[in-house]
Scaffold this motif. Structure first.
Motif, mmCIF file in Angstrom:
data_model
loop_
_atom_site.group_PDB
_atom_site.id
_atom_site.type_symbol
_atom_site.label_atom_id
_atom_site.label_comp_id
_atom_site.label_asym_id
_atom_site.label_seq_id
_atom_site.Cartn_x
_atom_site.Cartn_y
_atom_site.Cartn_z
ATOM 1 N N LEU A 42 -5.027 3.690 -5.698
ATOM 2 C CA LEU A 42 -5.556 2.840 -4.639
ATOM 3 C C LEU A 42 -7.051 3.066 -4.439
ATOM 4 O O LEU A 42 -7.488 4.148 -4.045
ATOM 5 C CB LEU A 42 -4.812 3.093 -3.328
ATOM 6 C CG LEU A 42 -3.376 2.567 -3.283
ATOM 7 C CD1 LEU A 42 -2.641 3.117 -2.074
ATOM 8 C CD2 LEU A 42 -3.369 1.039 -3.265
ATOM 9 N N SER A 81 -1.869 10.035 4.721
ATOM 10 C CA SER A 81 -2.869 10.694 3.881
ATOM 11 C C SER A 81 -3.786 9.721 3.140
ATOM 12 O O SER A 81 -4.589 10.149 2.300
ATOM 13 C CB SER A 81 -2.161 11.587 2.853
ATOM 14 O OG SER A 81 -1.254 10.821 2.066
ATOM 15 N N LEU A 82 -3.719 8.427 3.430
ATOM 16 C CA LEU A 82 -4.548 7.451 2.731
ATOM 17 C C LEU A 82 -6.036 7.773 2.855
ATOM 18 O O LEU A 82 -6.534 8.012 3.962
ATOM 19 C CB LEU A 82 -4.300 6.050 3.287
ATOM 20 C CG LEU A 82 -3.024 5.336 2.856
ATOM 21 C CD1 LEU A 82 -2.841 4.058 3.667
ATOM 22 C CD2 LEU A 82 -3.055 5.021 1.373
ATOM 23 N N PRO A 102 -0.586 7.820 -5.761
ATOM 24 C CA PRO A 102 -1.620 7.552 -4.755
ATOM 25 C C PRO A 102 -3.016 7.365 -5.321
ATOM 26 O O PRO A 102 -3.835 6.659 -4.740
ATOM 27 C CB PRO A 102 -1.549 8.785 -3.844
ATOM 28 C CG PRO A 102 -0.832 9.833 -4.635
ATOM 29 C CD PRO A 102 0.117 9.100 -5.521
ATOM 30 N N HIS A 124 0.481 3.741 6.367
ATOM 31 C CA HIS A 124 1.372 4.691 5.701
ATOM 32 C C HIS A 124 1.055 4.724 4.210
ATOM 33 O O HIS A 124 0.801 3.673 3.615
ATOM 34 C CB HIS A 124 2.834 4.291 5.898
ATOM 35 C CG HIS A 124 3.339 4.503 7.285
ATOM 36 N ND1 HIS A 124 3.030 3.658 8.325
ATOM 37 C CD2 HIS A 124 4.112 5.484 7.817
ATOM 38 C CE1 HIS A 124 3.610 4.087 9.429
ATOM 39 N NE2 HIS A 124 4.261 5.190 9.145
ATOM 40 N N THR A 137 0.838 -1.195 0.000
ATOM 41 C CA THR A 137 0.000 0.000 0.000
ATOM 42 C C THR A 137 0.873 1.245 0.000
ATOM 43 O O THR A 137 0.664 2.180 -0.780
ATOM 44 C CB THR A 137 -0.918 0.007 1.242
ATOM 45 O OG1 THR A 137 -1.838 -1.077 1.143
ATOM 46 C CG2 THR A 137 -1.683 1.314 1.352
ATOM 47 N N GLU A 138 1.860 1.262 0.898
ATOM 48 C CA GLU A 138 2.745 2.428 0.961
ATOM 49 C C GLU A 138 3.522 2.588 -0.342
ATOM 50 O O GLU A 138 3.706 3.717 -0.830
ATOM 51 C CB GLU A 138 3.706 2.299 2.137
ATOM 52 C CG GLU A 138 4.587 3.519 2.299
ATOM 53 C CD GLU A 138 5.551 3.436 3.469
ATOM 54 O OE1 GLU A 138 6.010 4.495 3.915
ATOM 55 O OE2 GLU A 138 5.848 2.311 3.929
ATOM 56 N N CYS A 149 -3.243 -0.786 7.036
ATOM 57 C CA CYS A 149 -2.430 0.071 6.169
ATOM 58 C C CYS A 149 -2.358 1.467 6.786
ATOM 59 O O CYS A 149 -3.335 2.219 6.753
ATOM 60 C CB CYS A 149 -3.018 0.123 4.761
ATOM 61 S SG CYS A 149 -2.931 -1.467 3.889
ATOM 62 N N ALA A 202 1.095 4.037 -2.920
ATOM 63 C CA ALA A 202 0.665 5.386 -2.545
ATOM 64 C C ALA A 202 1.784 6.408 -2.721
ATOM 65 O O ALA A 202 1.525 7.559 -3.093
ATOM 66 C CB ALA A 202 0.170 5.396 -1.104
ATOM 67 N N GLU A 203 3.014 6.015 -2.451
ATOM 68 C CA GLU A 203 4.130 6.942 -2.608
ATOM 69 C C GLU A 203 4.479 7.160 -4.073
ATOM 70 O O GLU A 203 5.148 8.131 -4.420
ATOM 71 C CB GLU A 203 5.359 6.421 -1.859
ATOM 72 C CG GLU A 203 5.258 6.512 -0.348
ATOM 73 C CD GLU A 203 5.326 7.931 0.174
ATOM 74 O OE1 GLU A 203 5.719 8.829 -0.600
ATOM 75 O OE2 GLU A 203 4.967 8.151 1.340
ATOM 76 N N THR A 204 4.033 6.243 -4.943
ATOM 77 C CA THR A 204 4.360 6.335 -6.360
ATOM 78 C C THR A 204 3.247 7.071 -7.115
ATOM 79 O O THR A 204 3.488 8.113 -7.739
ATOM 80 C CB THR A 204 4.582 4.939 -6.948
ATOM 81 O OG1 THR A 204 5.571 4.248 -6.158
ATOM 82 C CG2 THR A 204 5.079 5.017 -8.385
#
Length: 248
Positions: free
Chosen positions: A22, A34-35, A19, A31, A11-12, A29, A15-17
């Motif tokens: 998702l 901001s999810l 977001p 990290h 998930t991280e 989950c 989301a970091e790539t």
């Protein structure tokens, strides 16, 4: 593309790539903070119907964290499921590229290169670690649970990271990956260090080290020790600092 992740570290990574990919994530989950994706239950007990209602193009899973029966149910419902297997750092890096580039159709993210470079600076697990980390081959036990006590055994991702940092897991050759070891045996295993992560069991200064009769205790971030994702870029520094603090 709509992605549902059943693995907090993946998930991280997504989301970091990018977001916006998702559509659904597990309750575990955490990290990045901001999810906003829908929550679909736990890693071991996802709400299959809720996942399918999200109509994902891809569901991300892991062979260790998720149950085969749940993954089979998702496939039966028409979902495409990508299952990762991670037993060491090199495999983690290649699986992350498979998830992000092959599975999600994304460019290889810069954080993945930074993670690879951070660990390459230490050399392979079989070599002497960088002198800035810890003395080579310090023997340690690495509990991951208590009541009953369970430790890292053979063939684990976390064990590989620790080996690259100069920690020799005294149970690295155990037949099981996460063996249950009675506490008297742990105390007599010849370790000079106990490594206590804050997940899956949350070891603290008041819950864990008292069992090891004054053995130096390194309290380490479970996210940096067991997650494979963006945290890998800073993990050598974070884990190394915790290990050095315990040994000096």
């Amino acid at each position: 593309m709509r992605v549902v992740s059943l693995v907090p570290s993946l998930t991280e990574a997504v989301a970091e790539t990018v977001p916006g990919l998702l559509a659904g994530v597990t309750n575990w989950c955490s990290h990045p903070a901001s999810l906003t994706a829908a929550r679909i239950g736990g890693t071991k007990n996802p709400d299959i119907a809720a996942v399918l209602r999200l109509r994902p193009d891809l569901v991300l899973a892991n062979e260790e964290e998720n149950r085969p029966a749940d993954l089979d149910a998702l496939r039966a419902g028409g979902a495409e499921v990508l299952v990762t297997e991670v037993r060491g750092l090199d495999q983690a890096l290649s699986e992350l590229e498979r998830v992000l580039v092959t599975g999600c159709g994304l460019p290889r993210p810069g954080w993945l290169d930074r993670a690879a470079d951070a660990w390459a600076a230490l050399g392979p697990a079989a070599a002497d670690p960088a002198p800035a980390v810890v003395p080579a081959a310090v023997p340690a036990v690495v509990p991951v649970w208590r009541r009953p006590w369970m430790v890292l055994g053979r063939d684990t991702f976390a064990g590989d990271l620790l080996a690259r940092l100069g920690v020799r897991n005294v149970y690295a050759d155990h037949p099981e990956r996460y063996p249950r070891i009675p506490l008297p045996e742990l105390r007599g295993a010849g370790a000079r260090l106990v490594v206590l992560p804050d997940e899956p069991y949350r070891f603290t200064a008041g819950d864990g080290p008292e069992a090891f009769d004054g053995l130096p205790a390194a309290f380490v971030s479970g996210r940096h020790l067991t997650w494979y994702g963006p945290s890998l870029a800073e993990a050598p520094a974070v884990l190394g600092a915790a290990l050095r603090a315990a040994l000096h």
